[in-house]
Each structure stands twice: as C-alpha cells, then as structure tokens.
Design a protein around this motif. Sequence first.
Motif, mmCIF file in Angstrom:
data_model
loop_
_atom_site.group_PDB
_atom_site.id
_atom_site.type_symbol
_atom_site.label_atom_id
_atom_site.label_comp_id
_atom_site.label_asym_id
_atom_site.label_seq_id
_atom_site.Cartn_x
_atom_site.Cartn_y
_atom_site.Cartn_z
ATOM 1 N N LEU A 126 0.829 -1.202 0.000
ATOM 2 C CA LEU A 126 0.000 0.000 0.000
ATOM 3 C C LEU A 126 0.865 1.255 0.000
ATOM 4 C CD1 LEU A 126 -2.696 -1.208 2.537
ATOM 5 C CD2 LEU A 126 -3.070 -0.771 0.106
ATOM 6 N N SER A 127 1.919 1.251 0.802
ATOM 7 C CA SER A 127 2.828 2.413 0.848
ATOM 8 C C SER A 127 3.446 2.674 -0.518
ATOM 9 C CB SER A 127 3.941 2.187 1.878
ATOM 10 O OG SER A 127 3.424 2.167 3.183
ATOM 11 N N ASP A 128 3.888 1.596 -1.180
ATOM 12 C CA ASP A 128 4.517 1.751 -2.494
ATOM 13 C C ASP A 128 3.518 2.276 -3.523
ATOM 14 O OD1 ASP A 128 6.862 0.829 -1.404
ATOM 15 O OD2 ASP A 128 6.700 -1.191 -2.236
ATOM 16 N N THR A 129 2.273 1.808 -3.440
ATOM 17 C CA THR A 129 1.256 2.251 -4.390
ATOM 18 C C THR A 129 0.813 3.685 -4.110
ATOM 19 O OG1 THR A 129 0.493 -0.037 -4.636
ATOM 20 C CG2 THR A 129 -1.001 1.686 -5.386
ATOM 21 N N ILE A 130 0.808 4.058 -2.829
ATOM 22 C CA ILE A 130 0.412 5.407 -2.428
ATOM 23 C C ILE A 130 1.465 6.450 -2.804
ATOM 24 C CG2 ILE A 130 0.069 6.875 -0.375
ATOM 25 C CD1 ILE A 130 -1.277 4.411 0.926
ATOM 26 N N GLU A 131 2.723 6.049 -2.844
ATOM 27 C CA GLU A 131 3.833 6.997 -2.985
ATOM 28 C C GLU A 131 3.626 8.039 -4.092
ATOM 29 O OE1 GLU A 131 8.678 6.984 -3.724
ATOM 30 O OE2 GLU A 131 7.585 5.103 -3.529
ATOM 31 N N VAL A 186 -3.248 3.504 -18.121
ATOM 32 C CA VAL A 186 -2.899 2.408 -17.220
ATOM 33 C C VAL A 186 -2.454 2.956 -15.870
ATOM 34 C CG1 VAL A 186 -0.522 2.297 -18.065
ATOM 35 C CG2 VAL A 186 -1.525 0.291 -16.956
ATOM 36 N N PHE A 187 -2.825 2.241 -14.816
ATOM 37 C CA PHE A 187 -2.310 2.511 -13.479
ATOM 38 C C PHE A 187 -1.775 1.195 -12.953
ATOM 39 C CE2 PHE A 187 -2.132 2.901 -8.965
ATOM 40 C CZ PHE A 187 -1.965 4.255 -8.678
ATOM 41 N N TYR A 188 -0.458 1.144 -12.735
ATOM 42 C CA TYR A 188 0.151 -0.072 -12.208
ATOM 43 C C TYR A 188 0.174 -0.008 -10.683
ATOM 44 C CZ TYR A 188 1.797 -1.408 -16.848
ATOM 45 O OH TYR A 188 1.866 -1.786 -18.167
ATOM 46 N N THR A 189 -0.439 -1.000 -10.052
ATOM 47 C CA THR A 189 -0.301 -1.129 -8.609
ATOM 48 C C THR A 189 1.109 -1.635 -8.312
ATOM 49 O OG1 THR A 189 -1.234 -3.351 -8.707
ATOM 50 C CG2 THR A 189 -2.745 -1.546 -8.240
ATOM 51 N N ARG A 190 1.556 -1.425 -7.130
ATOM 52 C CA ARG A 190 2.924 -1.803 -6.761
ATOM 53 C C ARG A 190 2.897 -2.862 -5.668
ATOM 54 N NH1 ARG A 190 6.164 4.037 -6.627
ATOM 55 N NH2 ARG A 190 5.634 4.700 -8.750
ATOM 56 N N ALA A 191 2.115 -3.897 -5.916
ATOM 57 C CA ALA A 191 1.954 -4.950 -4.915
ATOM 58 C C ALA A 191 3.121 -5.919 -4.903
ATOM 59 C CB ALA A 191 0.657 -5.709 -5.154
ATOM 60 N N GLY A 192 3.903 -5.963 -5.975
ATOM 61 C CA GLY A 192 4.938 -6.978 -6.080
ATOM 62 C C GLY A 192 4.334 -8.311 -6.475
ATOM 63 N N SER A 202 -7.347 16.224 2.848
ATOM 64 C CA SER A 202 -7.880 15.267 3.826
ATOM 65 C C SER A 202 -7.729 13.836 3.320
ATOM 66 C CB SER A 202 -9.349 15.583 4.102
ATOM 67 O OG SER A 202 -9.931 14.594 4.918
ATOM 68 N N TYR A 203 -8.025 13.619 2.043
ATOM 69 C CA TYR A 203 -7.878 12.283 1.465
ATOM 70 C C TYR A 203 -6.416 11.850 1.433
ATOM 71 C CZ TYR A 203 -12.767 12.294 -0.140
ATOM 72 O OH TYR A 203 -14.138 12.302 -0.211
ATOM 73 N N LEU A 204 -5.521 12.771 1.092
ATOM 74 C CA LEU A 204 -4.098 12.434 1.049
ATOM 75 C C LEU A 204 -3.588 12.084 2.443
ATOM 76 C CD1 LEU A 204 -2.850 15.129 -1.487
ATOM 77 C CD2 LEU A 204 -3.021 12.665 -1.873
ATOM 78 N N ASP A 205 -4.072 12.809 3.452
ATOM 79 C CA ASP A 205 -3.692 12.484 4.830
ATOM 80 C C ASP A 205 -4.206 11.098 5.214
ATOM 81 O OD1 ASP A 205 -2.412 14.895 5.133
ATOM 82 O OD2 ASP A 205 -4.098 15.883 6.145
ATOM 83 N N ALA A 206 -5.435 10.777 4.781
ATOM 84 C CA ALA A 206 -5.990 9.448 5.071
ATOM 85 C C ALA A 206 -5.156 8.357 4.409
ATOM 86 C CB ALA A 206 -7.443 9.380 4.600
ATOM 87 N N LEU A 207 -4.723 8.603 3.187
ATOM 88 C CA LEU A 207 -3.859 7.636 2.496
ATOM 89 C C LEU A 207 -2.534 7.471 3.228
ATOM 90 C CD1 LEU A 207 -4.435 8.643 -1.235
ATOM 91 C CD2 LEU A 207 -5.116 6.504 -0.159
ATOM 92 N N ARG A 208 -2.017 8.569 3.727
ATOM 93 C CA ARG A 208 -0.727 8.521 4.420
ATOM 94 C C ARG A 208 -0.800 7.640 5.667
ATOM 95 N NH1 ARG A 208 -0.240 13.485 4.343
ATOM 96 N NH2 ARG A 208 1.087 13.738 2.525
#
Length: 608
Positions: free
Chosen positions: A263-268, A387-393, A432-438
Amino acid sequence: MCGIVGAIAQRNIVPVLVEGLKRLEYRGYDSAGIAVLDTEIKRVRRVGRVAEMEAAANEINLTGRLGIGHTRWATHGGVTEPNAHPHVSGDLIAVVHNGIIENHDEKRQALQAKGYQFESQTDTEVIAHLIHSYYVQDRNLFSAVQKAVTELVGAYAIAVIAKDQPDVLACARMGCPLLIGLGDGEHFVASDVSAILSATRRVIFLEEGDVAELRRDQILILDKDRQKAERKIHVSDVSLASLELGPYSHFMQKEIHEQPKALSDTIEPLLEAGFVPELFGANAKELLSKVDGVLILACGTSYYAGSVARYWLESIASVPCQVEIASEYRYRDAVANPNWLVVTLSQSGETLDTMEALKYAKSLGHDKTLSICNVRESAIPRSSEMVFYTRAGAEIGVASTKAFTTQLLALFALTATLAKIKGRLSDTQEQSYLDALRHLPGSVQHALNLEPQIKIWADRFAPKEHALFLGRGVHYPIALEGALKLKEISYIHAEAYPAGELKHGPLALVDDNMPVVVIAPNDVLLEKVKSNMQEVRARGGELFVFADLDSHFSESEGVHVIRTPRHAGVLSPVVHAVPVQILAYHAALQRGTDVDKPRNLAKSVTVE
C-alpha cells in the motif's frame, strides 16, 4: 492457468526447466512434465506436483540442451498422466500448450481420418498432430508451426520442439501470455517471467498472433501478418526474493503481511503529485475530462474491488458507475456510451475473460479505456489507452490479498481524480484524502496485529461447513470478498449478503450451527447493522463481528467482537479487507487444506 517454460542452450537445461516449473506451480498443479531432445525426444510426466516429476527425471538422469516443460491445470480431460503435457506426435514433435482450442473436435476428426491416433482427451494433442502433419512435408519446424496455428480457433500459447531440429525452439501465442528470455548463447520461453529469472532478466513479450523461432544465437519473430517484427526488450524488476517464502509458512500469509508495504509503495506517487490525471498516463487529462460515467469490467476478487469503487465514484465524484462480471458482459448485447470510461481490473493483466470483455467494449465504440494491473507490460494494459500499475509486487498465492487492497487504492485515486477534474473536490478535501492515504498503511498494520485473536475465531470456524457474511453499503463487497476467501481456501461453503437482505430469505438458514460474520464499521449504517444482528441472535445464530475501535459494541453470549483500528473513513473497506483474509487463512490451516494451491483453482485464469 497452466505454466510453460522452455530453453535452448549449450548446457543441460533440465535444472532450468524444473526450477521454472516450480516457480510456475501456482498457475497449475494437477500434473507436470518435461520433454528434452537428446538424439531423441525423452519425456517425463507425472500426476501431482512438480517435485514428483523432478524425482522421476532424476531417476533416469534426464539431460538435454533443448527442452520444454509444463505444469497443468486440467481443462480438457481428467487429471491423468496421458493427459499431462508435453504431448508428442510420432516421436517427432513435442508440444506444451496453455489455453483452449475451441475447434479441437473438428480437428481431431480430420486428423483421425488421416490415420493419427490419440492417446489423451486433451485439445493439446490436436496441436501436436497438426504440427506433425505439416512438419513431415518439409521438415521445417518453424514453417509447420506457422501453418498449424492458422487452423486453430481459440486461445493458445505453445512451445514446440522437433526431433530432427536440435537447434530450434518454436513458439506462438494468441490470447494467452508468452515471453522470450534473452541469454548469452541461450534463449528461453515462458508464460511468466518468474520461470526464468534465475537465468535472465531480459525479456521480450510476444504480442497477439506472434510466432517465433529461437536458436542459441538468434531470435526471429513474425507478427500476425507473418512480417518480421521487432519487439522491445524489457529488463524485469521482479526480484527472486519476492518469489521466496522467507520466514512465512505460506505465500498467502506472506502476502497478507506485505500489505502495508504494498500500500505504501502504491500510495507513494499519489502523495508526491496529488490526484492528477497524469497518474494514469500522458493523455489521461484529455480523456478523463470527457468522461460522463464509468464501466468497470472484472472477475472474482477484482470484481469486488470494482463493486467498492462504484460507491466511491457515485458518492464522491457524482459519476454514475456500472460494475460488470467480465465473462458475462462479453456475451450480452450491451448498450455502449462512448463518453463512459471503461476500467478493466486484473492482477496478472492476462485474465482472458477480462481481456475479451475489453475487446468487446472497444468494438462497441468505447475509446476511453483504463487498465489497473499489477504486472507491467501484460496484455490488458497494452490494449488500454491509460494504465495505473499497482505496486503490490509478485503475488503467488492463488487467493488474492495484496493485489485486492492495492486495486482498491488505485480505484480510490481514480475516484478522487475524476472528482477533482469535475470540480467536486476542494483543496481541503483533497488534502484530507491524502492524509488518510498517508495513515492507511499504519491502520492496516494495526489490523494485522489482530491475527492472534482472529486465529481463535478460525479454530471455531474450522469444524463448520457453512457460513454467512454480512455487510452494508460500501462494506457489502468486503463481505463478498470475505466469503470468497473462506470458500476458496478452506472449502467451507460461504455466502455474503447485504445485511438488509437477511430477512428476505437468507435468515431461513440461520441456526446455532451457522456462524455469521458481520462487517460493522462505525459509519452511518452502523445502527442498521446492529438491527440486522439482532435478527440473527433471535434465531440462535452465532455472530462474529469486526467492529471499529470507536464503535460501541460489547460482547455477549453468542456475540464475539474484534475491534479493528478507529474508523478509517472513506478508506475503511481497505482496512476491513485484512481481517477477513486472516480468518480465511487460519480456518484453512485448521482444516489442513493446501492454502496456496486450493483444489480446482489456479492463479492466472487464461482460459474461458
């Protein structure tokens, strides 16, 4: 769903084939086999796991510098050694195949009329004999493969060797993934890059209709029009460490616990740029500005991720949304709206039903397409405008976990971006949304810390044969996902319902032997959920409630409560997905099932 690996080299490639099949075993594990050329084609096949086939190959000291291997997930024909790949024809041709040949009955009859005898029930043996029928004409394997595939209707990825051509490995693809690995004086073919990572990271992804001839020192690729094609060379960033268990007992357990990092990698990139169209591609701003609605096409777990997004898109962005099961959408007379964005979700990027649904949508006039995917350069992203690539590995376990939660993140990013484009997201709300993601990875870690408590629940679930999952609103798809996880790895029959539907039928199933799992976050529907819980208790049902830390729940007889972190607001579905994954995992452990490789299932669904 099956796995292919092949190699041509100056060294013994049997260890390469065996290791590759072990890495592909998550894709199919009913049977496995390899065929190598050593003056003649030598083949070893076994029902069961790759280890059993490996032991048989070692017993006869199998060696060769040219060979192909396969791990099978049965489609045509039962799980028997005669149905296992590779299939041979006349001791001249050996072939491995992923996919389904739709006209195999017709071709089988035609080949039988020519004198060919069949030993298996598979559609793949048709390919072997068909190639053989052309090969005996001029003893040119590459030419024979080109001619044979023109007669095949359906989906395939194949790799082929011939007894008389020890310097050639031929392959072709249509509808199923296949790639070529580039080595120094040696080359490889595989259905997944993980199969050849120990040998090379340099790969070429074959495109639809490609046929290729691999020699030790050169590669020739022809496109669907049989013109010479130059394909881009990619350097894979998949690490071998990501394909190893490490300290974990199962890949599913490993992948559940990798979610905070995934999640952290995808949020970055979101935290760096905010909700900007460029997250989805260079031309995304122009395309997304014209979007009036969203159509999401997906299967299985990805479908449930899309179902969560429907709530977000309509409530946050005020954009109408439809979510369709891809395998159903492609076979109905859909009414297209060219102003709608078509979003396809696929962990592998190769899910056949989703790929075909995308093709169908484009044929209807949908030109605004977005793929959300976890595997770079896979087929579905290559067929999409954005395209949006998730970074789940790498995700190895058949039951999807971190791919699901990172898909949710990607869909939330799309929601917020569309809301911003349409003037429905203020600067304050965006922050607010970005803080929630963080804070989201920390909340997920908190949920992971509940594992000892959830394990106690799993001990009580293990003897059961049925379970119900309830949720309301945006959490109903999480109930669906929880039921899917439980049934697919523990084999406990589980169903999910919107909690308000309970009294419209499912309540008849409730008794003291039917555990009922409730997703009960501290949102506007909490009191409604509590009323539904009372309906269950009144019928003697036992409740297992996942409630937020700030929800006012107390345990009582027949009501068990585990408190997840404080309500995560709009991102609550991501947090609540984690406990139901853990519950399924530990219930499966207690029942002694094969967690990573549940019966009858495979990771990458590349057949219809």
